[in-house]
Design a protein around this motif. Sequence first.
Motif, PDB file in Angstrom:
ATOM      1  N   UNK A   1       0.804  -1.376   0.117  1.00 55.22           N
ATOM      2  CA  UNK A   1       0.007  -0.207  -0.023  1.00 55.22           C
ATOM      3  C   UNK A   1       0.716   1.331   0.081  1.00 55.22           C
ATOM      4  N   UNK A   2       1.880   1.233   1.029  1.00 49.36           N
ATOM      5  CA  UNK A   2       2.706   2.574   0.939  1.00 49.36           C
ATOM      6  C   UNK A   2       3.388   2.578  -0.482  1.00 49.36           C
ATOM      7  N   UNK A   3       4.128   1.501  -1.293  1.00 49.76           N
ATOM      8  CA  UNK A   3       4.414   1.655  -2.502  1.00 49.76           C
ATOM      9  C   UNK A   3       3.554   2.151  -3.583  1.00 49.76           C
ATOM     10  N   UNK A   4       2.443   1.563  -3.340  1.00 56.26           N
ATOM     11  CA  UNK A   4       1.103   2.165  -4.283  1.00 56.26           C
ATOM     12  C   UNK A   4       1.025   3.841  -4.105  1.00 56.26           C
ATOM     13  N   UNK A   5       1.225   4.159  -3.002  1.00 52.24           N
ATOM     14  CA  UNK A   5       0.658   5.488  -2.673  1.00 52.24           C
ATOM     15  C   UNK A   5       1.919   6.415  -2.821  1.00 52.24           C
ATOM     16  N   UNK A   6       3.101   6.076  -2.869  1.00 53.29           N
ATOM     17  CA  UNK A   6       4.202   6.782  -2.805  1.00 53.29           C
ATOM     18  C   UNK A   6       4.358   7.870  -3.856  1.00 53.29           C
ATOM     19  N   UNK A   7       4.140   7.499  -5.222  1.00 52.03           N
ATOM     20  CA  UNK A   7       3.825   8.801  -6.133  1.00 52.03           C
ATOM     21  C   UNK A   7       3.032   9.914  -5.838  1.00 52.03           C
ATOM     22  N   UNK A   8       1.867   9.409  -5.173  1.00 50.76           N
ATOM     23  CA  UNK A   8       1.067  10.422  -4.719  1.00 50.76           C
ATOM     24  C   UNK A   8       1.319  11.287  -3.553  1.00 50.76           C
ATOM     25  N   UNK A   9       1.979  10.798  -2.551  1.00 54.02           N
ATOM     26  CA  UNK A   9       2.461  11.403  -1.377  1.00 54.02           C
ATOM     27  C   UNK A   9       3.808  12.316  -1.762  1.00 54.02           C
ATOM     28  N   UNK A  10       4.478  12.076  -2.903  1.00 52.06           N
ATOM     29  CA  UNK A  10       5.575  12.887  -3.473  1.00 52.06           C
ATOM     30  C   UNK A  10       4.634  14.232  -3.941  1.00 52.06           C
ATOM     31  N   UNK A  11       3.440  14.071  -4.348  1.00 46.93           N
ATOM     32  CA  UNK A  11       2.919  15.218  -5.008  1.00 46.93           C
ATOM     33  C   UNK A  11       2.357  16.052  -3.897  1.00 46.93           C
ATOM     34  N   UNK A  12       2.319  15.880  -2.394  1.00 46.53           N
ATOM     35  CA  UNK A  12       1.765  16.661  -1.445  1.00 46.53           C
ATOM     36  C   UNK A  12       2.758  17.787  -1.734  1.00 46.53           C
ATOM     37  N   UNK A  13       4.058  17.711  -1.926  1.00 47.11           N
ATOM     38  CA  UNK A  13       5.321  18.700  -1.468  1.00 47.11           C
ATOM     39  C   UNK A  13       5.760  19.290  -2.734  1.00 47.11           C
ATOM     40  N   UNK A  14       6.033  20.581  -2.743  1.00 46.59           N
ATOM     41  CA  UNK A  14       6.706  21.008  -3.760  1.00 46.59           C
ATOM     42  C   UNK A  14       8.097  20.555  -4.233  1.00 46.59           C
ATOM     43  N   UNK A  15       8.705  20.524  -5.145  1.00 50.71           N
ATOM     44  CA  UNK A  15       9.751  19.953  -5.607  1.00 50.71           C
ATOM     45  C   UNK A  15      10.916  20.206  -4.660  1.00 50.71           C
ATOM     46  N   UNK A  16      11.000  21.268  -4.139  1.00 55.55           N
ATOM     47  CA  UNK A  16      12.240  21.730  -3.256  1.00 55.55           C
ATOM     48  C   UNK A  16      12.012  20.810  -1.872  1.00 55.55           C
ATOM     49  N   UNK A  17      11.066  20.344  -1.468  1.00 55.42           N
ATOM     50  CA  UNK A  17      10.998  19.555  -0.060  1.00 55.42           C
ATOM     51  C   UNK A  17      10.871  18.255  -0.065  1.00 55.42           C
ATOM     52  N   UNK A  18      10.709  17.663  -1.432  1.00 54.59           N
ATOM     53  CA  UNK A  18      10.557  16.078  -1.673  1.00 54.59           C
ATOM     54  C   UNK A  18      12.050  15.495  -1.246  1.00 54.59           C
TER      55      UNK A  18
END
Lengths: 210, 177
Positions: A149-166
């Motif tokens: 589940x964590x791996x599936x949602x991982x691309x979505x989690x990255x989308x929460x933050x702007x590039x500089x905080x990822x």
Amino acid sequence: MNEQALLGLADDELVLGWRDSEWTGIAPLLEEDVAFSSIAQNEIGHARAVYELIVGADGDADALALDREPEEYRCAPLVELHLLDWAHTIARRWLYEVADEIRITALKEDPDAATAGLAAKIDREEAYHRMHAEMWHERLREEPCFRQAVEELWPYALGVLPAELRGELVERVGLVEVEPIDRGGHTEELALLWEEMTMVRRSAPSGAQW
Amino acid sequence: MGGDDDGAALGAVRGAVVAEAQVWEALKEIPDPEIPVVSLVELGVIRAVDVHDGHVRIEFTPTFLGCPALEVMKRAMEEKVAELGAEPEVDVVTDDSWSTDRITPQGREKLRAAGFAPPAPREAAAPKLVQLQASVFRCPYCGSTETRLENIFGPTPCRSLRYCESCRQPFEQFKTI
């Protein structure tokens, strides 16, 4: 933080608050029923405070929160997903809380004193959400269904933050950085949630009386 | 009847000069809507009272931002000020200036007597789960520190649930904020 980014924060908290509240009454444990209801209430309270900050003392925070079309929302697709199982729900809570902590920590240093002050207050409350998420993460981290589940949602989690905080999120979660599913686009699930979320507002435009 | 009554009525005349101390006295009468054993003043959520020309401005901080009692408290304060014959203005301050450390000693004692363990002192860093799980929180019923955390979350945003191993009484613990 610019207004669009603040709106993104408020919309994330509002929509995730709605999603978390979907477990009220049907969570797998009574304790979690209480926890998810309380967390949802806090998230929606944070959304309200940020909307009020954006519109100012004479503005209409309800209008900003509820009078937009679904495509005008600035929330990240992560919070929109209609998750039906506990592993994904906890994976989202944990990923969101890690990302949100990075964002709120940065916001506490905002040059605008009102924004920084509100971020500090939100941070105090979020500490309890983080404990809850960490507790579950500790418990489930080795379970295959949770890891998946964590791996599936991982691309979505990255989308929460702007590039500089990822970068910090990548470090804390311990997965390889991938193409994020960024805010700006929306899932089909948001439109369905929007129908429910704005129903009272649309049926009583001049304000519902209770 | 006579002179004394006239004197007492003067304070309630609209536009009469209202002193700051009078406003604080009136606000002391407003109970917290969810835990009515303590007043808003004892909770420490009223940050400032500013009286100017029959206009009373109150700075007020919510305990938790999502607290549903916020509007009720705001209305109650406005009514109290209006009863004094002044024009109320309640400003909600949403910064980090309030913490549970601002609950007064009397407020803490009243909470304890009503079965709510008062919050632990705030520290510079946010509380950690391991701290909440420690047996240092005192049972408000028997005073034992043999208590355990049952749920970080409780019936309102500001409370957690604990259980006393000594007297077997579940109780609510105010969260440190």
